[in-house]
Design a protein around this motif. Structure first.
Motif, PDB file in Angstrom:
ATOM      1  N   MET A 144      -1.963   8.441 -10.539  1.00 19.70           N
ATOM      2  CA  MET A 144      -3.381   9.004 -11.060  1.00 19.70           C
ATOM      3  C   MET A 144      -3.914   8.378 -12.420  1.00 19.70           C
ATOM      4  O   MET A 144      -2.991   8.231 -13.407  1.00 19.70           O
ATOM      5  CB  MET A 144      -3.589  10.499 -11.174  1.00 19.70           C
ATOM      6  CG  MET A 144      -3.363  10.919  -9.761  1.00 19.70           C
ATOM      7  SD  MET A 144      -3.247  12.923  -9.866  1.00 19.70           S
ATOM      8  CE  MET A 144      -4.964  13.319  -9.964  1.00 19.70           C
ATOM      9  N   ASP A 145      -5.052   8.116 -12.534  1.00 21.23           N
ATOM     10  CA  ASP A 145      -5.644   7.679 -13.839  1.00 21.23           C
ATOM     11  C   ASP A 145      -7.035   8.636 -13.856  1.00 21.23           C
ATOM     12  O   ASP A 145      -7.256   9.427 -13.324  1.00 21.23           O
ATOM     13  CB  ASP A 145      -5.967   6.325 -13.979  1.00 21.23           C
ATOM     14  CG  ASP A 145      -6.876   5.689 -13.016  1.00 21.23           C
ATOM     15  OD1 ASP A 145      -7.672   6.483 -12.475  1.00 21.23           O
ATOM     16  OD2 ASP A 145      -7.008   4.491 -12.897  1.00 21.23           O
ATOM     17  N   HIS A 150      -8.483   5.938  -8.026  1.00 18.58           N
ATOM     18  CA  HIS A 150      -8.668   4.636  -8.858  1.00 18.58           C
ATOM     19  C   HIS A 150      -7.310   4.068  -9.208  1.00 18.58           C
ATOM     20  O   HIS A 150      -7.238   2.632  -9.249  1.00 18.58           O
ATOM     21  CB  HIS A 150      -9.349   4.776 -10.107  1.00 18.58           C
ATOM     22  CG  HIS A 150      -9.875   3.640 -10.830  1.00 18.58           C
ATOM     23  ND1 HIS A 150      -8.958   3.172 -11.943  1.00 18.58           N
ATOM     24  CD2 HIS A 150     -10.960   2.650 -10.882  1.00 18.58           C
ATOM     25  CE1 HIS A 150      -9.335   1.969 -12.470  1.00 18.58           C
ATOM     26  NE2 HIS A 150     -10.507   1.913 -11.827  1.00 18.58           N
ATOM     27  N   GLY A 151      -6.215   4.831  -9.212  1.00 18.46           N
ATOM     28  CA  GLY A 151      -4.967   4.242 -10.051  1.00 18.46           C
ATOM     29  C   GLY A 151      -4.283   3.377  -8.918  1.00 18.46           C
ATOM     30  O   GLY A 151      -4.423   3.053  -7.848  1.00 18.46           O
ATOM     31  N   PRO A 152      -3.144   2.586  -9.662  1.00 20.90           N
ATOM     32  CA  PRO A 152      -2.313   1.798  -8.721  1.00 20.90           C
ATOM     33  C   PRO A 152      -1.475   2.347  -7.728  1.00 20.90           C
ATOM     34  O   PRO A 152      -1.358   3.572  -7.968  1.00 20.90           O
ATOM     35  CB  PRO A 152      -1.468   0.960  -9.889  1.00 20.90           C
ATOM     36  CG  PRO A 152      -1.490   2.112 -11.022  1.00 20.90           C
ATOM     37  CD  PRO A 152      -2.809   2.779 -10.827  1.00 20.90           C
ATOM     38  N   GLN A 198       0.889  -1.501  -7.413  1.00 17.02           N
ATOM     39  CA  GLN A 198      -0.185  -2.460  -7.213  1.00 17.02           C
ATOM     40  C   GLN A 198      -1.442  -1.921  -7.499  1.00 17.02           C
ATOM     41  O   GLN A 198      -2.005  -1.067  -6.938  1.00 17.02           O
ATOM     42  CB  GLN A 198       0.158  -2.968  -5.785  1.00 17.02           C
ATOM     43  CG  GLN A 198       1.348  -3.540  -5.406  1.00 17.02           C
ATOM     44  CD  GLN A 198       1.847  -4.878  -5.921  1.00 17.02           C
ATOM     45  OE1 GLN A 198       0.999  -5.687  -5.904  1.00 17.02           O
ATOM     46  NE2 GLN A 198       2.919  -4.986  -6.348  1.00 17.02           N
ATOM     47  N   GLU A 199      -2.261  -2.732  -8.294  1.00 20.02           N
ATOM     48  CA  GLU A 199      -3.615  -2.569  -8.719  1.00 20.02           C
ATOM     49  C   GLU A 199      -4.492  -2.544  -7.421  1.00 20.02           C
ATOM     50  O   GLU A 199      -4.185  -3.309  -6.504  1.00 20.02           O
ATOM     51  CB  GLU A 199      -4.001  -3.417  -9.620  1.00 20.02           C
ATOM     52  CG  GLU A 199      -5.216  -2.875 -10.372  1.00 20.02           C
ATOM     53  CD  GLU A 199      -5.050  -1.832 -11.384  1.00 20.02           C
ATOM     54  OE1 GLU A 199      -6.137  -1.307 -11.489  1.00 20.02           O
ATOM     55  OE2 GLU A 199      -3.938  -1.729 -11.691  1.00 20.02           O
ATOM     56  N   GLN A 200      -5.327  -1.679  -7.225  1.00 20.42           N
ATOM     57  CA  GLN A 200      -6.325  -1.487  -6.319  1.00 20.42           C
ATOM     58  C   GLN A 200      -7.379  -2.683  -6.487  1.00 20.42           C
ATOM     59  O   GLN A 200      -7.545  -3.030  -7.608  1.00 20.42           O
ATOM     60  CB  GLN A 200      -7.088  -0.277  -5.889  1.00 20.42           C
ATOM     61  CG  GLN A 200      -6.515   0.970  -5.712  1.00 20.42           C
ATOM     62  CD  GLN A 200      -6.996   1.993  -5.466  1.00 20.42           C
ATOM     63  OE1 GLN A 200      -8.262   2.086  -4.919  1.00 20.42           O
ATOM     64  NE2 GLN A 200      -6.472   3.265  -6.091  1.00 20.42           N
ATOM     65  N   ASN A 201      -7.925  -3.223  -5.405  1.00 19.82           N
ATOM     66  CA  ASN A 201      -9.183  -4.021  -5.602  1.00 19.82           C
ATOM     67  C   ASN A 201     -10.303  -3.368  -5.712  1.00 19.82           C
ATOM     68  O   ASN A 201     -10.986  -2.932  -4.688  1.00 19.82           O
ATOM     69  CB  ASN A 201      -9.175  -5.136  -4.329  1.00 19.82           C
ATOM     70  CG  ASN A 201     -10.059  -5.995  -4.321  1.00 19.82           C
ATOM     71  OD1 ASN A 201     -11.089  -5.951  -5.120  1.00 19.82           O
ATOM     72  ND2 ASN A 201     -10.207  -6.981  -3.539  1.00 19.82           N
ATOM     73  N   HIS A 202     -10.748  -3.100  -6.742  1.00 21.56           N
ATOM     74  CA  HIS A 202     -12.106  -2.185  -7.275  1.00 21.56           C
ATOM     75  C   HIS A 202     -13.179  -2.480  -6.641  1.00 21.56           C
ATOM     76  O   HIS A 202     -14.093  -1.881  -6.164  1.00 21.56           O
ATOM     77  CB  HIS A 202     -11.923  -1.952  -8.390  1.00 21.56           C
ATOM     78  CG  HIS A 202     -10.728  -1.325  -9.135  1.00 21.56           C
ATOM     79  ND1 HIS A 202     -10.132  -0.352  -8.671  1.00 21.56           N
ATOM     80  CD2 HIS A 202      -9.744  -1.809 -10.133  1.00 21.56           C
ATOM     81  CE1 HIS A 202      -8.822   0.044  -9.430  1.00 21.56           C
ATOM     82  NE2 HIS A 202      -8.721  -0.979 -10.330  1.00 21.56           N
TER      83      HIS A 202
END
Length: 224
Positions: A144-145, A150-152, A198-202
């Motif tokens: 969580m962020d 939205h977080g990785p 893994q970062e999301q593709n925002h």
């Protein structure tokens, strides 16, 4: 091996099922120091004060329960800081968690979200998947962020070939079971540093709103 001090945060049956399976599978490694859930709510014609599914489960297992009216209030933030959790696991809680709480645990705050992120961020991913006649969905375990869903990502499990006539209740149960499996499988490796978030593709993010009673109103100009 010292157990990891963990706080669980959630409210409905979806969360209770995940927490129950997680607790049964991994209680030798994770110590539940508190369970945070929504305040008891009046239910039915007689408006009888009724505890959440998560609270009932926690009390049955002699786990300490906290029920903030608003978790962002300074007194609740301080209380959680005082517990000094090493890990927070959240799903289907119903309140936004402030950054001061997300910053407390060394292993972060993790969320089990019932969609294939970055699609269907928000409060009604299960309903939205059904309404939009998606052919697949799933669950994500994420860090969580400050922003919503939205977080990785730490792990994903897919549910494919959805029955177009599936009900919310049925899909919610399937995704809850899938979320429990994903958490139990992924969490030990994450704690041991074997998983790289893994970062999301925002740019591909979609959002869904809170479903309200008026959303059920029938538009008689539409076909059956």
């Amino acid at each position: 091996m010292n157990k990891i001090k963990t706080i669980l945060i959630g409210t409905p049956e979806f969360a209770e099922n995940i927490f129950c399976k997680f607790y049964d599978a991994l209680k030798d490694r994770f110590e539940i120091i508190a369970v945070i859930t929504a305040p008891d709510k009046p239910v039915g014609r007689k408006q009888i004060l009724t505890p959440s599914s998560v609270k009932k489960w926690a009390l049955e297992n002699n786990l300490p329960v906290l029920q903030p009216d608003k978790i962002r209030k300074p007194e609740w933030v301080e209380k959680i800081k005082g517990l000094n959790p090493e890990l927070i696991i959240l799903t289907a809680y119903g309140q936004i968690i402030p950054q001061e709480i997300l910053d407390i645990p060394k292993f972060k705050a993790l969320n089990i979200h019932p969609s294939l992120l970055p699609k269907y961020r928000g409060a009604s991913p299960i309903q939205s998947v059904i309404l939009n006649r998606e052919t697949e969905t799933g669950v994500c375990l994420m860090i969580m962020d400050a922003e919503m869903d939205h977080g990785p990502i730490l792990g994903i499990s897919k549910l494919e070939s959805l029955n177009p006539k599936i009900s919310y209740t049925e899909l919610s149960k399937q995704l809850s079971d899938l979320g429990a499996e994903l958490l139990i499988k992924t969490l030990p490796d994450y704690i041991d540093g074997k998983i790289k978030p893994q970062e999301q593709n925002h740019a591909q993010a979609t959002f869904c709103k809170i479903v309200k009673k008026e959303d059920g109103k029938i538009n008689w100009n539409k076909s059956a």
